[in-house]
Design a protein around this motif. Structure first.
Motif, mmCIF file in Angstrom:
data_model
loop_
_atom_site.group_PDB
_atom_site.id
_atom_site.type_symbol
_atom_site.label_atom_id
_atom_site.label_comp_id
_atom_site.label_asym_id
_atom_site.label_seq_id
_atom_site.Cartn_x
_atom_site.Cartn_y
_atom_site.Cartn_z
ATOM 1 N N ARG A 139 31.272 -17.187 6.589
ATOM 2 C CA ARG A 139 31.272 -15.876 6.755
ATOM 3 C C ARG A 139 30.309 -15.102 6.970
ATOM 4 O O ARG A 139 29.228 -15.126 6.208
ATOM 5 N N ASP A 141 28.139 -11.663 6.751
ATOM 6 C CA ASP A 141 28.205 -10.179 6.018
ATOM 7 C C ASP A 141 27.044 -9.500 6.590
ATOM 8 O O ASP A 141 25.990 -9.288 5.833
ATOM 9 N N GLY A 226 23.330 -12.323 6.441
ATOM 10 C CA GLY A 226 23.803 -11.854 5.174
ATOM 11 C C GLY A 226 23.701 -12.692 4.143
ATOM 12 O O GLY A 226 24.248 -12.525 3.067
#
Length: 269
Positions: A139, A141, A226
Motif C-alpha cells: 500500500r 502512504d 511512505g
C-alpha cells in the motif's frame, strides 16, 4: 522550408517510425515482454514469501513485502536494459542501423524513437508489477505530489537505461561480448538495497552499495511512497538525500548515454 525545419521534421518522422517498429516487435514477440517481468516477479515471490520471514527477523513478513515492492519496481525498470541492448545490437548486425545511417535523418531520430518506445513498454511492465504488489498487500502512504514525483523518477530512470542500452548495443559490435555484459549488469543491480537494507551489510560493501545508482532510485521511491526508512537508512549522502541523488544519477546516465547512442547512429560512424 529551411534546413533547420527539414532536420526537425526528419527527426520527428524517424523517431515515430522507430517508435512504431519497436512496439510492433514487442506485439509480435510477447515473450520479450514476459521475460522482462518474469525474473522480478519470481524474485518478489521468492524473497517476499520464502525468505520474507527470515529477512524480517521473524517479525512481520508483510512489512518486509511492503519494503520490497519499490525495489522490485526498480528491478523491473533495470531489467529492460539488457533486452534494449540486445535489440540495438541485432539491428546493427542485420544492417538495419546502416540503412538508417544512409537516410537523410537526424542521427538522434532513431535512438530517440527507440528509447521512447522502450519507456512505454516499461510503463506497462511497471503498471502490471504495481498491481501484483497491491494484490500481495503493498500500500502507498503518500500524497499525490509525492506519488507523482516517484512515478516521474521511475520513468526517467527507465528512459535513461533505454538510452544506455541503445548505446551499449550499438557500441559493442561483438554479440558474444555483449552477452557477457548481462551478468555484470545483473550483478550491479543486485549489489544494492533492492532486497536488504545497506545498514545490514559490512561497512565497505555497504558504502559501495549506497553509491550504486540503483540504491539511490530504490531509496527515493521508498521515501516518496511512505516506507519507514528510520531503521534502514544508510549513512552515505545518496541514502540521506535519496531523491536528489536519484535525480543526479539519472542526469548522469542521460549525459553519458545520449551522445554515445547518437554518435553510433551518425552517418559518419
Amino acid at each position: 522550408m529551411s534546413a533547420t525545419e527539414t532536420r526537425s521534421v526528419s527527426m520527428c518522422t524517424g523517431a515515430a517510425v522507430l517508435f512504431e517498429r519497436v512496439l510492433t516487435n514487442y506485439r509480435n514477440s510477447p515473450g520479450l515482454f514476459a521475460i522482462t517481468l518474469a525474473a522480478p516477479l519470481g524474485m518478489m515471490l521468492l524473497f517476499g514469501f520464502v525468505f520474507g520471514g527470515a529477512l524480517s527477523g521473524g517479525s512481520d513478513a508483510t512489512a518486509y513485502r511492503a519494503y520490497l515492492v519499490p525495489g522490485v519496481l526498480v528491478l523491473v525498470a533495470a531489467m529492460g536494459l539488457t533486452s534494449t541492448a540486445s535489440t540495438a545490437n541485432a539491428d546493427l548486425h542485420s544492417g538495419f542501423t546502416d540503412r538508417l545511417r544512409a537516410l537523410p535523418l537526424s542521427p538522434a531520430a532513431a535512438p530517440t524513437g527507440f528509447a521512447l518506445a522502450e519507456t512505454v513498454v516499461g510503463v506497462l511492465a511497471l503498471t502490471l508489477m504495481s498491481g501484483i504488489g497491491a494484490l500481495l498487500g503493498w500500500r502507498v502512504d503518500a500524497s499525490v505530489g509525492e506519488v507523482a514525483v516517484a512515478i516521474a523518477l521511475l520513468l526517467a530512470f527507465r528512459c535513461a537505461l533505454a538510452w544506455l542500452g541503445i548505446a551499449l548495443g550499438a557500441a559493442i559490435r561483438d554479440e558474444q561480448m555483449l552477452q557477457q555484459t548481462a551478468p555484470l549488469i545483473f550483478g550491479t543491480i543486485m549489489f544494492s538495497n533492492v532486497f536488504v537494507p545497506t545498514s545490514t551489510m559490512p561497512s565497505v560493501i555497504a558504502t559501495i552499495a549506497e553509491w550504486n545508482p540503483v540504491s539511490a532510485i530504490v531509496a527515493a521511491l521508498r521515501a516518496l511512497l511512505g516506507a519507514d526508512l528510520s531503521a534502514t537508512r544508510g549513512s552515505a549522502w545518496p541514502m540521506q538525500h535519496p531523491v536528489a541523488a536519484a535525480a543526479a544519477w539519472i542526469a548522469v546516465l542521460f549525459a553519458l548515454a545520449i551522445p554515445i547512442a547518437v554518435r553510433r547512429y551518425s552517418a559518419d560512424t
